[in-house]
Design a protein around this motif. Structure first.
Motif, PDB file in Angstrom:
ATOM      1  N   TYR A  48     -17.773 -36.020 -43.608  1.00 52.71           N
ATOM      2  CA  TYR A  48     -18.629 -37.171 -43.884  1.00 52.71           C
ATOM      3  C   TYR A  48     -19.972 -36.728 -44.453  1.00 52.71           C
ATOM      4  N   PHE A  49     -20.525 -35.644 -43.917  1.00 53.03           N
ATOM      5  CA  PHE A  49     -21.776 -35.113 -44.453  1.00 53.03           C
ATOM      6  C   PHE A  49     -21.606 -34.777 -45.943  1.00 53.03           C
ATOM      7  N   ALA A  50     -20.469 -34.180 -46.278  1.00 48.73           N
ATOM      8  CA  ALA A  50     -20.196 -33.833 -47.675  1.00 48.73           C
ATOM      9  C   ALA A  50     -20.074 -35.094 -48.525  1.00 48.73           C
ATOM     10  N   PHE A  51     -19.409 -36.098 -47.983  1.00 43.64           N
ATOM     11  CA  PHE A  51     -19.255 -37.359 -48.708  1.00 43.64           C
ATOM     12  C   PHE A  51     -20.606 -38.026 -48.936  1.00 43.64           C
ATOM     13  N   PHE A  52     -21.422 -38.066 -47.906  1.00 41.80           N
ATOM     14  CA  PHE A  52     -22.737 -38.685 -48.019  1.00 41.80           C
ATOM     15  C   PHE A  52     -23.588 -37.954 -49.068  1.00 41.80           C
ATOM     16  N   ALA A  53     -23.614 -36.629 -48.982  1.00 38.45           N
ATOM     17  CA  ALA A  53     -24.403 -35.853 -49.941  1.00 38.45           C
ATOM     18  C   ALA A  53     -23.896 -36.059 -51.368  1.00 38.45           C
ATOM     19  N   THR A  54     -22.578 -36.141 -51.521  1.00 40.29           N
ATOM     20  CA  THR A  54     -21.998 -36.339 -52.847  1.00 40.29           C
ATOM     21  C   THR A  54     -22.359 -37.697 -53.419  1.00 40.29           C
ATOM     22  N   THR A  55     -22.374 -38.734 -52.568  1.00 39.42           N
ATOM     23  CA  THR A  55     -22.745 -40.062 -53.066  1.00 39.42           C
ATOM     24  C   THR A  55     -24.192 -40.076 -53.554  1.00 39.42           C
ATOM     25  N   VAL A  70     -24.393 -30.816 -51.185  1.00 40.94           N
ATOM     26  CA  VAL A  70     -23.012 -31.091 -51.603  1.00 40.94           C
ATOM     27  C   VAL A  70     -22.191 -29.813 -51.519  1.00 40.94           C
ATOM     28  N   ARG A  71     -22.718 -28.750 -52.072  1.00 42.20           N
ATOM     29  CA  ARG A  71     -22.023 -27.462 -52.086  1.00 42.20           C
ATOM     30  C   ARG A  71     -21.819 -26.929 -50.673  1.00 42.20           C
ATOM     31  N   ALA A  72     -22.873 -26.952 -49.878  1.00 48.26           N
ATOM     32  CA  ALA A  72     -22.802 -26.380 -48.529  1.00 48.26           C
ATOM     33  C   ALA A  72     -21.808 -27.133 -47.649  1.00 48.26           C
ATOM     34  N   TYR A  73     -21.905 -28.456 -47.662  1.00 41.95           N
ATOM     35  CA  TYR A  73     -21.031 -29.243 -46.793  1.00 41.95           C
ATOM     36  C   TYR A  73     -19.585 -29.233 -47.295  1.00 41.95           C
ATOM     37  N   ALA A  77     -16.639 -28.021 -44.972  1.00 39.96           N
ATOM     38  CA  ALA A  77     -15.523 -28.924 -44.705  1.00 39.96           C
ATOM     39  C   ALA A  77     -14.203 -28.295 -45.136  1.00 39.96           C
ATOM     40  N   GLY A  78     -14.210 -27.588 -46.265  1.00 40.41           N
ATOM     41  CA  GLY A  78     -12.997 -26.927 -46.724  1.00 40.41           C
ATOM     42  C   GLY A  78     -12.507 -25.883 -45.741  1.00 40.41           C
ATOM     43  N   VAL A  79     -13.428 -25.096 -45.205  1.00 40.73           N
ATOM     44  CA  VAL A  79     -13.058 -24.077 -44.214  1.00 40.73           C
ATOM     45  C   VAL A  79     -12.497 -24.729 -42.962  1.00 40.73           C
ATOM     46  N   LEU A  80     -13.176 -25.760 -42.476  1.00 42.12           N
ATOM     47  CA  LEU A  80     -12.711 -26.452 -41.270  1.00 42.12           C
ATOM     48  C   LEU A  80     -11.368 -27.133 -41.510  1.00 42.12           C
ATOM     49  N   GLY A  81     -11.177 -27.656 -42.712  1.00 39.46           N
ATOM     50  CA  GLY A  81      -9.897 -28.264 -43.032  1.00 39.46           C
ATOM     51  C   GLY A  81      -8.768 -27.248 -43.021  1.00 39.46           C
ATOM     52  N   LEU A  82      -9.029 -26.068 -43.543  1.00 36.85           N
ATOM     53  CA  LEU A  82      -8.008 -25.013 -43.549  1.00 36.85           C
ATOM     54  C   LEU A  82      -7.695 -24.540 -42.131  1.00 36.85           C
ATOM     55  N   VAL A  83      -8.720 -24.442 -41.292  1.00 35.57           N
ATOM     56  CA  VAL A  83      -8.491 -24.063 -39.893  1.00 35.57           C
ATOM     57  C   VAL A  83      -7.624 -25.106 -39.200  1.00 35.57           C
ATOM     58  N   THR A  84      -7.937 -26.382 -39.445  1.00 29.41           N
ATOM     59  CA  THR A  84      -7.163 -27.468 -38.843  1.00 29.41           C
ATOM     60  C   THR A  84      -5.707 -27.401 -39.279  1.00 29.41           C
ATOM     61  N   LEU A  85      -5.481 -27.197 -40.574  1.00 34.11           N
ATOM     62  CA  LEU A  85      -4.110 -27.139 -41.082  1.00 34.11           C
ATOM     63  C   LEU A  85      -3.379 -25.886 -40.612  1.00 34.11           C
ATOM     64  N   ALA A  86      -4.113 -24.800 -40.419  1.00 36.75           N
ATOM     65  CA  ALA A  86      -3.484 -23.588 -39.904  1.00 36.75           C
ATOM     66  C   ALA A  86      -2.961 -23.814 -38.490  1.00 36.75           C
ATOM     67  N   MET A  87      -3.687 -24.614 -37.717  1.00 36.90           N
ATOM     68  CA  MET A  87      -3.264 -24.915 -36.352  1.00 36.90           C
ATOM     69  C   MET A  87      -2.193 -26.002 -36.300  1.00 36.90           C
TER      70      MET A  87
END
Length: 241
Positions: A48-55, A70-73, A77-87
């Motif tokens: 959501y932070f990434a979405f807000f910054a992007t808007t 935008v870049r940081a979030y 988010a990409g790293v956290l998404g990959l961790v979630t999918l790995a699990m």
């Protein structure tokens, strides 16, 4: 705003917090907690932070000053998404469902139409979907119940979009007030099909939608009321759906 700090680092849409937390919490509590919920929750909020910054970046016509958050979030988010999918790799099946509400939200920001009804309702759809994702991430197996709980979140937060707009930006607009009341009434009829107790809650919300906006409640008062009603809707839905 300080010139040493780019805008977009801290979201200022306070109403979004309930819309983020409630579907996630309802899904976790209904389906049962699991370790994967930790990275999933972090991904949800950072996303959501990434979405807000992007808007903000899109609204500012992609000015460089708006790019750092935008870049940081997005990376986080990409790293956290990959961790979630790995699990829990099977959660990937839900990703395409978020494409439309995400696309509408970004388009609205780029067109500077993010305050229009379509944008708000698209955000509600994306938010409510997390109920099913959080449920599916746990040990729960009754996806039909998960979708009913998601429907409750859709209906409640969709009504909130109408309610808050009728009390602030559209205050004094009788046609919009009637539209808000009608939306709440329709939601009440829908939930009556599967939960009379929840329908009673929505009936109270319908009365609130009719009576509160003309009184001129402040944003702070509206926010406090929304926190209370969000909790009530979540608890009653978990107990009766």
């Amino acid at each position: 705003m300080s010139r040493s700090r780019a805008p977009g680092w801290v979201p200022n849409q306070h109403g979004a917090w309930a819309m983020l937390a409630s579907p996630l919490a309802v899904g976790i509590l209904a389906g049962g907690p699991a370790w994967v919920h930790l990275p999933l929750a972090a991904f949800w909020f950072v996303g959501y932070f990434a979405f807000f910054a992007t808007t903000l970046w899109l609204k500012a016509r992609r000015r460089p000053r708006y790019w750092p958050p935008v870049r940081a979030y997005a990376v986080a988010a990409g790293v956290l998404g990959l961790v979630t999918l790995a699990m829990q790799p099977r959660l990937m099946v839900w990703a395409p469902l978020f494409a439309l509400p995400l696309g509408v939200g970004l388009w609205a920001a780029a067109a500077r139409r993010e305050r229009e009804l379509l944008s708000g309702l698209a955000t509600v759809v994306g938010s409510g979907l997390m109920t099913v994702v959080a449920y599916a991430a746990g040990p729960g197996t009754d996806l039909s119940r998960a979708w009913l709980l998601a429907l409750v979140q859709f209906l409640y937060f969709g009504g909130t979009v109408f309610y808050v707009k009728s009390a602030i930006r559209e205050r004094g607009n009788r046609r919009f007030l009637l539209l808000s009341v009608a939306a709440h009434a329709a939601a009440t009829v829908v939930v009556l099909v599967f939960s009379p107790w929840l329908a009673l809650v929505f009936l109270v919300l319908t009365v609130r939608a009719a009576l509160v906006p003309p009184l001129g409640a402040s944003p702070k008062q509206l926010g406090i009321g929304e926190i209370a009603s969000t909790v009530v809707v979540a608890v009653v839905s978990l107990l009766t759906v």
